[in-house]
Design a protein around this motif. Structure first.
Motif, mmCIF file in Angstrom:
data_model
loop_
_atom_site.group_PDB
_atom_site.id
_atom_site.type_symbol
_atom_site.label_atom_id
_atom_site.label_comp_id
_atom_site.label_asym_id
_atom_site.label_seq_id
_atom_site.Cartn_x
_atom_site.Cartn_y
_atom_site.Cartn_z
ATOM 1 N N ALA A 20 0.839 -1.200 0.000
ATOM 2 C CA ALA A 20 0.000 0.000 0.000
ATOM 3 C C ALA A 20 0.873 1.250 0.000
ATOM 4 C CB ALA A 20 -0.912 0.004 1.221
ATOM 5 N N GLN A 21 0.419 2.278 -0.682
ATOM 6 C CA GLN A 21 1.126 3.549 -0.735
ATOM 7 C C GLN A 21 0.990 4.270 0.600
ATOM 8 O OE1 GLN A 21 2.977 4.871 -3.087
ATOM 9 N NE2 GLN A 21 2.659 3.233 -4.550
ATOM 10 N N PRO A 22 2.046 4.902 1.099
ATOM 11 C CA PRO A 22 1.919 5.656 2.336
ATOM 12 C C PRO A 22 1.056 6.898 2.097
ATOM 13 C CG PRO A 22 4.077 6.009 1.376
ATOM 14 C CD PRO A 22 3.385 4.944 0.548
ATOM 15 N N ALA A 23 0.315 7.307 3.121
ATOM 16 C CA ALA A 23 -0.542 8.485 3.000
ATOM 17 C C ALA A 23 0.276 9.767 3.071
ATOM 18 C CB ALA A 23 -1.590 8.478 4.107
ATOM 19 N N LEU A 24 1.498 9.669 3.516
ATOM 20 C CA LEU A 24 2.332 10.835 3.699
ATOM 21 C C LEU A 24 3.709 10.544 3.127
ATOM 22 C CD1 LEU A 24 2.495 13.604 5.190
ATOM 23 C CD2 LEU A 24 3.328 12.330 7.146
ATOM 24 N N THR A 48 15.981 23.396 9.345
ATOM 25 C CA THR A 48 15.669 22.527 8.218
ATOM 26 C C THR A 48 14.313 22.855 7.622
ATOM 27 O OG1 THR A 48 14.706 20.843 9.668
ATOM 28 C CG2 THR A 48 17.034 20.577 9.094
ATOM 29 N N LEU A 49 14.217 22.601 6.324
ATOM 30 C CA LEU A 49 12.965 22.697 5.568
ATOM 31 C C LEU A 49 12.637 21.285 5.098
ATOM 32 C CD1 LEU A 49 13.978 25.713 3.293
ATOM 33 C CD2 LEU A 49 12.549 25.824 5.339
ATOM 34 N N GLU A 50 11.420 20.835 5.372
ATOM 35 C CA GLU A 50 11.031 19.483 4.961
ATOM 36 C C GLU A 50 9.769 19.556 4.115
ATOM 37 O OE1 GLU A 50 10.128 15.081 6.847
ATOM 38 O OE2 GLU A 50 10.030 16.823 8.137
ATOM 39 N N TRP A 51 9.894 19.148 2.851
ATOM 40 C CA TRP A 51 8.748 19.120 1.936
ATOM 41 C C TRP A 51 7.933 17.873 2.227
ATOM 42 C CZ3 TRP A 51 12.620 22.310 0.837
ATOM 43 C CH2 TRP A 51 12.356 23.460 0.094
ATOM 44 N N VAL A 52 6.636 18.043 2.478
ATOM 45 C CA VAL A 52 5.741 16.923 2.763
ATOM 46 C C VAL A 52 4.630 16.942 1.724
ATOM 47 C CG1 VAL A 52 4.212 15.858 4.455
ATOM 48 C CG2 VAL A 52 6.239 17.110 5.218
ATOM 49 N N GLU A 53 4.510 15.853 0.977
ATOM 50 C CA GLU A 53 3.477 15.747 -0.047
ATOM 51 C C GLU A 53 2.872 14.360 0.024
ATOM 52 O OE1 GLU A 53 5.578 16.546 -3.634
ATOM 53 O OE2 GLU A 53 5.658 18.686 -3.266
ATOM 54 N N GLY A 54 1.670 14.222 -0.423
ATOM 55 C CA GLY A 54 1.036 12.914 -0.428
ATOM 56 C C GLY A 54 -0.382 13.012 -0.945
ATOM 57 N N PRO A 55 -0.975 11.892 -1.253
ATOM 58 C CA PRO A 55 -2.325 11.909 -1.816
ATOM 59 C C PRO A 55 -3.402 12.318 -0.808
ATOM 60 C CG PRO A 55 -1.592 9.663 -1.440
ATOM 61 C CD PRO A 55 -0.424 10.557 -1.156
ATOM 62 N N VAL A 56 -3.099 12.234 0.495
ATOM 63 C CA VAL A 56 -4.114 12.518 1.490
ATOM 64 C C VAL A 56 -3.913 13.869 2.162
ATOM 65 C CG1 VAL A 56 -5.148 11.688 3.644
ATOM 66 C CG2 VAL A 56 -4.434 10.059 1.905
ATOM 67 N N VAL A 57 -2.678 14.302 2.320
ATOM 68 C CA VAL A 57 -2.387 15.546 3.025
ATOM 69 C C VAL A 57 -2.118 16.683 2.053
ATOM 70 C CG1 VAL A 57 -1.434 14.380 5.037
ATOM 71 C CG2 VAL A 57 0.075 15.048 3.186
ATOM 72 N N ARG A 58 -2.321 17.911 2.543
ATOM 73 C CA ARG A 58 -2.009 19.081 1.711
ATOM 74 C C ARG A 58 -0.497 19.231 1.574
ATOM 75 N NH1 ARG A 58 -4.795 23.460 5.065
ATOM 76 N NH2 ARG A 58 -4.552 24.686 3.197
ATOM 77 N N PRO A 59 -0.026 19.699 0.412
ATOM 78 C CA PRO A 59 1.411 19.925 0.226
ATOM 79 C C PRO A 59 1.888 20.992 1.222
ATOM 80 C CG PRO A 59 0.253 20.012 -1.870
ATOM 81 C CD PRO A 59 -0.790 19.985 -0.792
ATOM 82 N N THR A 60 2.912 20.654 1.986
ATOM 83 C CA THR A 60 3.385 21.515 3.070
ATOM 84 C C THR A 60 4.904 21.504 3.117
ATOM 85 O OG1 THR A 60 1.428 20.936 4.373
ATOM 86 C CG2 THR A 60 3.256 21.856 5.581
ATOM 87 N N VAL A 61 5.472 22.615 3.586
ATOM 88 C CA VAL A 61 6.886 22.650 3.924
ATOM 89 C C VAL A 61 6.968 22.941 5.417
ATOM 90 C CG1 VAL A 61 9.114 23.778 3.595
ATOM 91 C CG2 VAL A 61 7.607 23.434 1.635
ATOM 92 N N ARG A 62 7.550 21.993 6.157
ATOM 93 C CA ARG A 62 7.741 22.178 7.599
ATOM 94 C C ARG A 62 9.056 22.907 7.823
ATOM 95 N NH1 ARG A 62 6.466 16.077 9.059
ATOM 96 N NH2 ARG A 62 4.210 16.122 8.843
ATOM 97 N N VAL A 63 9.005 23.946 8.649
ATOM 98 C CA VAL A 63 10.189 24.726 8.988
ATOM 99 C C VAL A 63 10.496 24.488 10.462
ATOM 100 C CG1 VAL A 63 11.229 27.012 9.057
ATOM 101 C CG2 VAL A 63 9.513 26.481 7.303
#
Length: 152
Positions: A20-24, A48-63
């Motif tokens: 199964a594909q991860p949701a995040l 650090t900047l962390e790009w988070v993308e996935g089919p379930v969550v909104r595209p986000t960059v964590r700072v």
């Protein structure tokens, strides 16, 4: 016979869960650094900047990081100013989100998330800049060089 059918269905279920594909989908973190550009480096942000993308969550960059203003041990005299780090997220030339953090004669932790308010637009780069402002209504302000970081 029932035991074989039960074992077979368990094996199929286990295989499905393993593939199964991860949701995040978090990408590698990118280290950032920006400063106020003055000789004393009165304002400095890093982390650090962390790009988070996935089919379930909104595209986000964590700072995650910190902003320091006027280090306690410095050869420069106090100047009555504070530092502000601005994090601006873009998709191409379009500004998606922007947030600022302020520090005055100390160090503050940064933990924020940049994303499109509608939750649709992905972020392909983040610009980080540290500026210093007078603590009084009359005074100068200046900014260091903006640092740009692209999605990995």
């Amino acid at each position: 016979m029932r035991l074989r059918a039960w074992l077979a269905s368990g094996a199929v279920l286990a295989a499905g869960l393993l593939t199964a594909q991860p949701a995040l989908a978090a990408q590698a973190a990118v280290t950032f650094h920006a400063d106020s550009g003055d000789q004393c480096l009165r304002g400095v942000t890093e982390g650090t900047l962390e790009w988070v993308e996935g089919p379930v969550v909104r595209p986000t960059v964590r700072v995650d990081g910190s902003l320091a203003d006027d280090a306690p041990v410095s050869s420069c005299a106090p100047d009555g100013m504070y530092s502000q780090a601005t994090f601006s997220a873009y998709k191409g030339a379009t500004l998606v989100d922007s947030q600022a953090v302020k520090a005055d004669d100390g160090k503050v932790a940064i933990a924020l998330a940049l994303s499109d308010p509608a939750g649709v637009t992905a972020i392909d780069r983040v610009v980080v800049q540290v500026c210093r402002f007078s603590s009084t209504p009359i005074g100068i302000s200046y900014c260091g060089r903006a640092a740009e970081y692209k999605a990995p």
